[in-house]
Design a protein around this motif. Structure first.
Motif, PDB file in Angstrom:
ATOM      1  N   SER A   1      -3.213  10.468   4.435  1.00 22.41           N
ATOM      2  CA  SER A   1      -4.121   9.789   3.508  1.00 22.41           C
ATOM      3  C   SER A   1      -3.787   8.304   3.380  1.00 22.41           C
ATOM      4  O   SER A   1      -4.655   7.433   3.557  1.00 22.41           O
ATOM      5  N   VAL A   2      -2.526   7.998   3.094  1.00 22.45           N
ATOM      6  CA  VAL A   2      -2.130   6.602   2.869  1.00 22.45           C
ATOM      7  C   VAL A   2      -2.273   5.781   4.140  1.00 22.45           C
ATOM      8  O   VAL A   2      -2.827   4.669   4.133  1.00 22.45           O
TER       9      VAL A   2
ATOM     10  N   ARG B   1       0.839  -1.207   0.000  1.00 21.87           N
ATOM     11  CA  ARG B   1       0.000   0.000   0.000  1.00 21.87           C
ATOM     12  C   ARG B   1       0.871   1.253   0.000  1.00 21.87           C
ATOM     13  O   ARG B   1       0.578   2.237  -0.693  1.00 21.87           O
TER      14      ARG B   1
ATOM     15  N   GLY C   1       1.064   4.184  -2.741  1.00 21.11           N
ATOM     16  CA  GLY C   1       0.647   5.524  -2.342  1.00 21.11           C
ATOM     17  C   GLY C   1       1.739   6.568  -2.387  1.00 21.11           C
ATOM     18  O   GLY C   1       1.467   7.738  -2.687  1.00 21.11           O
TER      19      GLY C   1
ATOM     20  N   ALA D   1      -8.029   1.940   7.983  1.00 27.48           N
ATOM     21  CA  ALA D   1      -9.389   1.562   7.618  1.00 27.48           C
ATOM     22  C   ALA D   1      -9.449   0.147   7.043  1.00 27.48           C
ATOM     23  O   ALA D   1     -10.429  -0.580   7.244  1.00 27.48           O
ATOM     24  N   ALA D   2      -8.363  -0.265   6.353  1.00 29.03           N
ATOM     25  CA  ALA D   2      -8.340  -1.593   5.733  1.00 29.03           C
ATOM     26  C   ALA D   2      -7.907  -2.684   6.699  1.00 29.03           C
ATOM     27  O   ALA D   2      -7.920  -3.866   6.341  1.00 29.03           O
TER      28      ALA D   2
ATOM     29  N   GLY E   1      -4.074   6.530   6.788  1.00 29.59           N
ATOM     30  CA  GLY E   1      -5.486   6.478   7.185  1.00 29.59           C
ATOM     31  C   GLY E   1      -6.210   5.354   6.475  1.00 29.59           C
ATOM     32  O   GLY E   1      -7.011   4.626   7.073  1.00 29.59           O
ATOM     33  N   ASN E   2      -5.908   5.183   5.187  1.00 34.24           N
ATOM     34  CA  ASN E   2      -6.504   4.078   4.433  1.00 34.24           C
ATOM     35  C   ASN E   2      -6.026   2.723   4.950  1.00 34.24           C
ATOM     36  O   ASN E   2      -6.784   1.746   4.954  1.00 34.24           O
ATOM     37  N   ALA E   3      -4.759   2.659   5.391  1.00 36.73           N
ATOM     38  CA  ALA E   3      -4.231   1.408   5.947  1.00 36.73           C
ATOM     39  C   ALA E   3      -4.960   1.038   7.234  1.00 36.73           C
ATOM     40  O   ALA E   3      -5.269  -0.129   7.478  1.00 36.73           O
TER      41      ALA E   3
END
Length: 468
Positions: free
Chosen positions: A298-299, A234, A238, A305-306, A301-303
């Protein structure tokens, strides 16, 4: 001896007590004997020493900062070899800002090269834990990696040209600051990583890079090593080439750091504090600190969430970033304080790393119950420092007696998972006898032919890398 004293001056030919610090390797594993320690102060003096040794058939053991981990810079016990220390060759010869290159001598301490580049407004990207004492000659001899290989590559990738003294005492001047030079065999690549067995690197021309406008660092708590590998993918997607570092550390490894250095602690509460693994990420940005911070949030935060991460701490100042890196850099120091361990420096495809650690941990526990698996390293380039420490109540001597068996088990597992038994520390004498098990017959034969062609007398660092 008289000839050497005449060439270098009596103060620069060391014997007796003056030679003692050069006879023991940094880890305290190997101690040898030597005729003397020669300390030349110029490439011409190096050539003179080597020519005299070639005339007499005297073996030569090149040595830089003596921080190696595989015994490559330590002589054997025969006392027939001469140690050739390059520490006095420590000049920074040239910085070419327009060409983004720096030319330095082999005895320069790595940190001094970094500082000189920074003073010129440039980055020299090689960085590792021993940078305050290791020398660039040793870094080149082992093709050192460190924490920024993911973005900038190993020592070989950072090198444009070399100056080398051959085993016959001849000087090859290959100090070219060219990014493209397809005018023959790449002699440079032969010498880098050869651990002093083919010749003596006396100087190098390295690539420099623009200083990053901003760097962002984060420590991430992870549920598993599989999650770390997913986070790496990821992060690569990103951040792209801005991702300069991705280190991974098992929780018990950081536990060792906190035992030895109780003033250090994890910056997490709750679930993050109990995570099984932690990753340290660094991003270098060419735009602005705000841009770097926004991308990071951003990157990562997505990690979160996943489910690739349990918690994230982002440094908001240089001091906070240094504190996070200090956790990682303290691991070797903590290991040394807690006693000797059986160390492995291995590389694997990122896709195989989690399987390797799981399988090898299980094999070790089945055969040697209670031993501790000390796992950390540069996940971004597939380089793990997979170390085995004492079980509770086990003596250091008892653990080290198992070293040949543990090496065989771990290295067989590395090979089964399509990896290499040496990533950045080299082979030296530590892994020399293991190499034939994992190298093909043709590959070993080619290596031996190269050695015989360049060093027909066999005087350059005998007993290292290749079996006699």
């Amino acid at each position: 001896m008289t000839a050497l004293q005449g060439l270098l001056g009596p103060d620069h030919v060391l014997t007796g007590d003056d030679a003692e610090p050069y006879l023991l390797d940094w880890r305290g594993r190997y101690r040898g004997e030597a005729l003397a320690v020669a300390c030349p102060g110029s490439v011409d003096e190096v050539a003179g020493v080597v020519a005299e040794c070639a005339r007499l058939g005297v073996p030569i053991v090149p040595q830089g900062g003596n921080t190696g981990l595989c015994g490559a810079g330590t002589p054997d016990g025969s006392g027939t070899a001469l140690i050739l220390s390059l520490r006095r060759l420590n000049a920074i010869r040239e910085i070419d800002v327009e060409n983004d290159t720096i030319t330095v001598e082999a005895g320069c301490v790595l940190q001094a090269v970094q500082d000189a580049a920074r003073a010129a407004g440039r980055l020299f990207a090689l960085s590792l834990a021993a940078e305050g004492s290791c020398t660039v000659g040793g870094n080149l001899a082992t093709n050192a990696g460190g924490t920024q290989v993911l973005r900038y590559g190993n020592a070989r990738d950072l090198t444009l040209g070399l100056e080398v003294v051959t085993p016959q005492g001849e000087r090859w001047d290959g100090l070219r600051g060219l990014r493209k030079d397809n005018s023959g065999y790449s002699l440079r690549d032969l010498y880098i990583g050869s651990e002093g067995t083919l010749g003596i690197i006396t100087a190098a021309t390295f690539k420099l890079f623009p200083l990053p406008v901003a760097q962002s660092t984060a420590l991430i708590a992870l549920p598993s090593l599989e999650a770390a590998v997913a986070l790496l993918a990821r992060a690569r997607a990103g951040f792209g080439p801005a991702l300069t570092g991705f280190e991974v550390m098992a929780a018990d490894v950081l536990g060792q750091v906190f035992t030895v250095f109780p003033e250090q602690r994890l910056p997490f509460a709750g679930e993050g504090a109990g995570a099984a693994w932690h990753a340290l990420l660094e991003v270098s940005d060419s735009e602005s600190a705000a841009h770097a911070q926004a991308r990071f949030e951003s990157v990562l935060g997505n990690a979160l969430a996943a489910g690739n991460a349990l918690d994230v701490v982002i440094a908001h100042s240089d001091a906070q970033s240094q504190a996070l890196w200090h956790l990682r850099e303290s691991i070797p120091l903590a290991e040394a304080r807690l006693g000797k361990s059986i160390k492995h420096d291995v590389s694997l495809p990122a896709s195989r790393i989690a399987d390797f650690v799981r399988d090898t941990n299980a094999l070790l526990q089945a055969r040697y119950p209670g031993v501790r698996n000390v796992v950390f390293g540069h996940l971004g380039d597939g380089n793990l420092h997979y170390n085995v420490a004492r079980a509770p109540g086990q003596s250091e001597a008892a653990l080290l007696a198992l070293q040949p068996e543990v090496y065989r088990l771990v290295h067989d597992s590395v090979h089964a998972h399509a990896g290499s038994i040496s990533a950045e520390h080299g082979v030296g004498q530590l892994k020399r006898d293991e190499l034939p098990r994992y190298k093909g017959a043709v590959e070993l034969a080619l290596m031996k032919r190269i050695k015989a062609a360049l060093d027909p007398q066999g005087i350059m660092n005998p007993g290292k890398v290749l079996q006699s």
